[in-house]
Scaffold this motif. Sequence first.
Motif, PDB file in Angstrom:
ATOM      1  N   ASN A 193       9.660   3.220 -15.488  1.00  0.00           N
ATOM      2  CA  ASN A 193      10.954   3.566 -16.059  1.00  0.00           C
ATOM      3  C   ASN A 193      11.954   2.449 -15.786  1.00  0.00           C
ATOM      4  OD1 ASN A 193      13.821   4.814 -15.604  1.00  0.00           O
ATOM      5  ND2 ASN A 193      12.760   6.200 -16.981  1.00  0.00           N
ATOM      6  N   ALA A 194      12.545   1.918 -16.852  1.00  0.00           N
ATOM      7  CA  ALA A 194      13.402   0.733 -16.733  1.00  0.00           C
ATOM      8  C   ALA A 194      14.629   0.978 -15.877  1.00  0.00           C
ATOM      9  CB  ALA A 194      13.816   0.258 -18.126  1.00  0.00           C
ATOM     10  N   THR A 195      15.104   2.218 -15.855  1.00  0.00           N
ATOM     11  CA  THR A 195      16.337   2.514 -15.127  1.00  0.00           C
ATOM     12  C   THR A 195      16.082   2.904 -13.680  1.00  0.00           C
ATOM     13  OG1 THR A 195      17.388   3.264 -17.182  1.00  0.00           O
ATOM     14  CG2 THR A 195      18.416   3.948 -15.106  1.00  0.00           C
ATOM     15  N   ASN A 196      15.183   3.835 -13.469  1.00  0.00           N
ATOM     16  CA  ASN A 196      15.007   4.414 -12.140  1.00  0.00           C
ATOM     17  C   ASN A 196      13.973   3.707 -11.273  1.00  0.00           C
ATOM     18  OD1 ASN A 196      16.824   6.508 -12.779  1.00  0.00           O
ATOM     19  ND2 ASN A 196      15.210   7.641 -13.810  1.00  0.00           N
ATOM     20  N   ALA A 206      11.877   0.472 -12.322  1.00  0.00           N
ATOM     21  CA  ALA A 206      11.639  -0.966 -12.474  1.00  0.00           C
ATOM     22  C   ALA A 206      12.451  -1.834 -11.507  1.00  0.00           C
ATOM     23  CB  ALA A 206      11.906  -1.394 -13.915  1.00  0.00           C
ATOM     24  N   PRO A 207      13.716  -1.516 -11.224  1.00  0.00           N
ATOM     25  CA  PRO A 207      14.454  -2.366 -10.277  1.00  0.00           C
ATOM     26  C   PRO A 207      13.774  -2.475  -8.910  1.00  0.00           C
ATOM     27  CG  PRO A 207      15.981  -0.977 -11.488  1.00  0.00           C
ATOM     28  CD  PRO A 207      14.592  -0.500 -11.830  1.00  0.00           C
ATOM     29  N   ASN A 208      13.098  -1.429  -8.492  1.00  0.00           N
ATOM     30  CA  ASN A 208      12.415  -1.472  -7.201  1.00  0.00           C
ATOM     31  C   ASN A 208      11.128  -2.293  -7.272  1.00  0.00           C
ATOM     32  OD1 ASN A 208      14.319   0.173  -5.788  1.00  0.00           O
ATOM     33  ND2 ASN A 208      13.520   1.931  -6.930  1.00  0.00           N
ATOM     34  N   TYR A 209      10.472  -2.285  -8.422  1.00  0.00           N
ATOM     35  CA  TYR A 209       9.325  -3.167  -8.603  1.00  0.00           C
ATOM     36  C   TYR A 209       9.779  -4.628  -8.639  1.00  0.00           C
ATOM     37  CZ  TYR A 209       6.030   0.627  -9.493  1.00  0.00           C
ATOM     38  OH  TYR A 209       5.213   1.726  -9.352  1.00  0.00           O
ATOM     39  N   GLN A 210      10.924  -4.860  -9.270  1.00  0.00           N
ATOM     40  CA  GLN A 210      11.470  -6.216  -9.287  1.00  0.00           C
ATOM     41  C   GLN A 210      11.797  -6.696  -7.877  1.00  0.00           C
ATOM     42  OE1 GLN A 210      14.506  -5.289 -12.445  1.00  0.00           O
ATOM     43  NE2 GLN A 210      13.890  -7.282 -13.237  1.00  0.00           N
ATOM     44  N   GLU A 211      12.315  -5.797  -7.063  1.00  0.00           N
ATOM     45  CA  GLU A 211      12.623  -6.162  -5.686  1.00  0.00           C
ATOM     46  C   GLU A 211      11.348  -6.528  -4.928  1.00  0.00           C
ATOM     47  OE1 GLU A 211      14.818  -4.311  -1.698  1.00  0.00           O
ATOM     48  OE2 GLU A 211      15.223  -3.422  -3.671  1.00  0.00           O
ATOM     49  N   LEU A 212      10.267  -5.797  -5.170  1.00  0.00           N
ATOM     50  CA  LEU A 212       8.996  -6.129  -4.539  1.00  0.00           C
ATOM     51  C   LEU A 212       8.499  -7.504  -4.990  1.00  0.00           C
ATOM     52  CD1 LEU A 212       6.727  -2.944  -4.455  1.00  0.00           C
ATOM     53  CD2 LEU A 212       7.715  -4.172  -2.525  1.00  0.00           C
ATOM     54  N   VAL A 213       8.663  -7.792  -6.266  1.00  0.00           N
ATOM     55  CA  VAL A 213       8.225  -9.084  -6.786  1.00  0.00           C
ATOM     56  C   VAL A 213       8.999 -10.221  -6.114  1.00  0.00           C
ATOM     57  CG1 VAL A 213       8.291 -10.557  -8.840  1.00  0.00           C
ATOM     58  CG2 VAL A 213       7.299  -8.274  -8.982  1.00  0.00           C
ATOM     59  N   LYS A 214      10.287 -10.009  -5.879  1.00  0.00           N
ATOM     60  CA  LYS A 214      11.086 -11.028  -5.183  1.00  0.00           C
ATOM     61  C   LYS A 214      10.575 -11.226  -3.755  1.00  0.00           C
ATOM     62  CE  LYS A 214      15.315 -10.272  -7.881  1.00  0.00           C
ATOM     63  NZ  LYS A 214      16.715  -9.757  -7.837  1.00  0.00           N
ATOM     64  N   ASN A 228       9.586  -5.837 -18.136  1.00  0.00           N
ATOM     65  CA  ASN A 228       9.437  -4.393 -18.243  1.00  0.00           C
ATOM     66  C   ASN A 228       9.150  -4.032 -19.696  1.00  0.00           C
ATOM     67  OD1 ASN A 228      11.050  -1.535 -18.748  1.00  0.00           O
ATOM     68  ND2 ASN A 228       9.889  -1.581 -16.844  1.00  0.00           N
ATOM     69  N   VAL A 229       8.021  -3.394 -19.928  1.00  0.00           N
ATOM     70  CA  VAL A 229       7.602  -2.995 -21.271  1.00  0.00           C
ATOM     71  C   VAL A 229       7.594  -1.474 -21.322  1.00  0.00           C
ATOM     72  CG1 VAL A 229       5.767  -3.125 -23.003  1.00  0.00           C
ATOM     73  CG2 VAL A 229       6.162  -5.056 -21.455  1.00  0.00           C
ATOM     74  N   PRO A 230       8.297  -0.848 -22.274  1.00  0.00           N
ATOM     75  CA  PRO A 230       8.294   0.616 -22.345  1.00  0.00           C
ATOM     76  C   PRO A 230       6.876   1.176 -22.362  1.00  0.00           C
ATOM     77  CG  PRO A 230       9.923  -0.276 -23.848  1.00  0.00           C
ATOM     78  CD  PRO A 230       9.129  -1.447 -23.327  1.00  0.00           C
ATOM     79  N   PHE A 231       6.657   2.198 -21.559  1.00  0.00           N
ATOM     80  CA  PHE A 231       5.313   2.754 -21.403  1.00  0.00           C
ATOM     81  C   PHE A 231       4.693   3.159 -22.731  1.00  0.00           C
ATOM     82  CE2 PHE A 231       2.585   6.522 -20.809  1.00  0.00           C
ATOM     83  CZ  PHE A 231       1.588   5.961 -20.030  1.00  0.00           C
ATOM     84  N   ASP A 232       5.487   3.769 -23.615  1.00  0.00           N
ATOM     85  CA  ASP A 232       4.914   4.264 -24.867  1.00  0.00           C
ATOM     86  C   ASP A 232       4.587   3.141 -25.852  1.00  0.00           C
ATOM     87  OD1 ASP A 232       7.521   3.593 -25.492  1.00  0.00           O
ATOM     88  OD2 ASP A 232       8.040   5.537 -26.369  1.00  0.00           O
TER      89      ASP A 232
END
Length: 426
Positions: free
Chosen positions: A46-49, A51-59, A74-78
């Motif tokens: 989910n881009a809002t809830n 993805a930001p935490n996955y981005q933080e892990l990537v950093k 981030n690519v929409p799941f559907d």
Amino acid sequence: MRRGIAASALVAALAVTLAACGSSGSGSDAKGDGGPVTITYWDTSNATNEAPNYQELVKKFEAANPNIKVKFENVPFDQAQNKLQTAMGAKGAPDAFRSEVGWTSAFAKAGYLEPLDGTPALTDAAAFQPSLIQQAKYAGKTYGVPLVTDTLALMYNKELFAKAGITAAPTTWDELKADAAQLKEKAGVDGFWLKAGDGYYAMPFLYGEGTNMVDAAGKKVTVNSPEAVKAIETYKSMFTSPGTAKADVTTDAYAHMMDAFNNGKVAAIIQGPWEVTNIYKGASFADKKNLGIAAVPAGSTKGGAPTGGHNVAVYAGSDAAHKAAAERLAAFLTSAESQTFLALKNGTLPTRSDAYTAEVKANPATADFQAILPSAQPRPELPEYASLFASFGTNLGKIVQGQSDTKAGLDATATDYAKLLPDFKK
């Protein structure tokens, strides 16, 4: 994020080889001497809830691996299934990506994924729940590292249940229907709302009668068997029994269901852990303890819900340097430390036991789902399995709207399956 199965079929992908794929779309900055490399990672959370935490892990990964840069997309799941299929069949595929468990074996069969056994991506294989590793396999090789897992549960509003004089969660569908009627009468709200026309949410009904859409081991279509007909008759009754919400097949049906539950307009739903964070934001669940989570009710044979989730997969068409970097990223994202971080931030369920720390289990929803997970049913090793949900969901929608009777609707699905699985018996 909406975790139902993507409806688009993978049939075309199964016939495509890597002949057209030669290289990754991540650029040509890989160096054979171990120099800097930039890889692309496609995230489908989910881009809002989330993805930001996955981005933080990537950093954090980049900080720990200064010679590796990650282009996070981030690519929409559907949309992701079709985009991945297209990219891996031509050019521009990501070096690593978040693969829904139903896609992994299909992409592996098509030759798109790198086997991860014996690579840095899977050095901790024994730490993961065995069934999740099994779900990431195809033809004896492992093509994904379990990132998150999930299953379905009965979620209920404890305050509304108490108001109706109900002291325990129902354990069978018949008990749930009786409770729904009692909730309507005594609490003044609909007792139960089921997501209509969605095959994933219908799976517990099939399991409850000891069946599935297909018997993968026996190579037989079972979606229109007597057991399946009985299961879907029970499913259909969940929209017409006193106190149950009528079937909503509109485009916004999922949002309608969640809004009603979060705001105390319906007392119970079938849902997965991906919605817990949003549920806690609802007016009815400011006190997290008001959210009850129990195993899905059982049918006449048993209970059970599907095992869902996502793996981290590595693209077979990338060059050696990109593959090596992608494998390191896969290991990092699925480490105990990272999974603990994701569980705390996103409310997702870890795939490895050492990530269920005391802090993680302090979230009552996480602890409740951990107790339910062992009874969840893993999907069979069948590359076409994810594609089975398209026809199933379409015909379920017709059944609940009265456009088809149950047997005819399931027969139509069986006919579609015969085309998708020509070597299976009907």
